[in-house]
Enzyme design. Structure first.
Site, short mmCIF file in Angstrom:
data_model
loop_
_atom_site.label_atom_id
_atom_site.label_comp_id
_atom_site.label_asym_id
_atom_site.label_seq_id
_atom_site.Cartn_x
_atom_site.Cartn_y
_atom_site.Cartn_z
N HIS A 135 0.84 -1.21 0.00
CA HIS A 135 0.00 0.00 0.00
C HIS A 135 0.88 1.26 0.00
O HIS A 135 0.66 2.18 -0.79
CB HIS A 135 -0.92 -0.02 1.23
CG HIS A 135 -1.69 1.24 1.43
ND1 HIS A 135 -2.99 1.39 1.01
CD2 HIS A 135 -1.35 2.41 2.01
CE1 HIS A 135 -3.41 2.61 1.31
NE2 HIS A 135 -2.44 3.25 1.93
N GLU A 136 1.87 1.28 0.87
CA GLU A 136 2.76 2.46 0.95
C GLU A 136 3.55 2.63 -0.35
O GLU A 136 3.75 3.74 -0.82
CB GLU A 136 3.69 2.36 2.16
CG GLU A 136 2.98 2.47 3.52
CD GLU A 136 2.18 3.77 3.67
OE1 GLU A 136 2.59 4.81 3.14
OE2 GLU A 136 1.13 3.73 4.33
N HIS A 139 1.59 4.40 -2.89
CA HIS A 139 1.57 5.86 -2.77
C HIS A 139 2.76 6.48 -3.52
O HIS A 139 2.68 7.61 -3.99
CB HIS A 139 1.64 6.29 -1.30
CG HIS A 139 0.31 6.20 -0.59
ND1 HIS A 139 -0.85 6.68 -1.13
CD2 HIS A 139 -0.02 5.70 0.63
CE1 HIS A 139 -1.85 6.48 -0.26
NE2 HIS A 139 -1.38 5.87 0.80
N GLU A 191 -6.07 6.89 -1.70
CA GLU A 191 -6.05 5.78 -0.75
C GLU A 191 -6.58 4.50 -1.41
O GLU A 191 -6.02 3.43 -1.25
CB GLU A 191 -6.89 6.12 0.49
CG GLU A 191 -6.19 7.03 1.48
CD GLU A 191 -4.88 6.44 2.01
OE1 GLU A 191 -4.72 5.20 2.02
OE2 GLU A 191 -4.00 7.23 2.38
ZN ZN Z 1 -2.34 5.24 2.44
#
Ligand code: ZN
Length: 274
Positions: A135-136, A139, A191
């Site tokens: 997830h990171e 980003h 997100e």
């Molecule tokens: Zn996030």
């Protein structure tokens, strides 16, 4: 100047879209705009400045146990190889922060990923840790970190910060990420995209892509009881909607993978508890 203006307009127009069908296009436009405003090199410089500030002002301490650090980097590197397909040339740097009481992880421009030992302890298995790292990483590949900082601090401030001319901005960013300041505010679209990208990256190397889902659910159950240490939750609300979307995305795209790796994480958690 004209070009920059039109890019800013494209960016703000792009952020304004809310219809589902435009989602993919919208994210791509945002990414392109961000890459036009902040170059890879500036991102790298900014990431380096923020790291320095985290070390000096926020006094983050890196974990010294080489076994645990190596473990986290090995798990991450499999995910990051996948992430590199979405964005080439990112030089990933994975740092483990020694702070067992804080459940947190974050990314900064330039491919710097930070994960707290508190998050390792909160994870049930390796697939959950991989889900958070994926997830990171999402980003970064989505250029969200640069976009969010640009919106929060302004383009000029960021470029000056990258050049070392604006210490104040870097201090603010670092305080927001590690301290008690306001963390980076990602849009809900960003997100969601990071959730989806993370699921893709983990599934591609055989992990159960629902790792992030089960991690969210566990944190949600704990919410309220230990909110002071749940820093990640404040920027990543584990809503029912979020979990539902992610489960739907995994099913729709037939993302497979069943490796949980609870047996591999367990001895690592043991070492951290000593
Ligand atoms: Zn996030």
């Amino acid at each position: 100047m004209k070009r920059i203006l039109s890019v800013v307009m494209t960016l703000s127009l792009a952020m304004g879209f809310t219809t589902g069908c435009a989602a993919v296009k919208r994210l791509n436009v945002g990414r392109t705009a961000a890459s036009l405003l902040i170059s890879d090199e500036q991102e790298e410089q900014l990431g380096r400045q923020v790291k320095q500030e985290l070390e000096q002002k926020e006094k983050i301490k890196y974990l010294e146990d080489p076994v645990v650090v190596e473990y986290v980097r090995t798990v991450s590197s499999r995910i990051l190889q996948q992430a590199n397909r979405d964005r080439q040339g990112v030089k990933w740097k994975v740092n483990v922060i020694d702070d067992p009481k804080t459940v947190n992880a974050f990314a900064t421009p330039g491919g710097y990923l930070y994960v707290y030992t508190g998050l390792l302890l909160a994870a049930e298995n390796e697939a959950e840790l991989a889900g958070v790292m994926g997830h990171e990483a999402g980003h970064v590949t989505g250029r969200h970190s640069a976009q969010a900082m640009m919106l929060q601090y302004g383009e000029q401030a960021l470029i000056e910060a990258a050049l070392g001319k604006s210490k104040g901005t870097v201090t603010q960013i670092a305080a927001g990420l590690a301290g008690n300041g306001v963390g980076l505010a990602f849009s809900r679209g960003n997100e969601t995209e990071a959730d989806d990208l993370g699921a893709n990256y983990t599934s591609a190397v055989g992990y159960d892509p629902r790792g992030l889902v089960t991690f969210f659910q566990k944190l949600a159950a704990k919410e309220g009881k230990t909110s002071a240490v749940m820093k990640w939750l404040s920027t990543h609300p584990p809503s029912a909607e979020r979990v539902q979307h992610l489960n739907g995305y995994i099913a729709e795209n037939r993302l497979s993978g069943s490796d949980l790796g609870a047996d591999r994480l367990a001895p690592i958690k043991q070492r951290l508890k000593k």
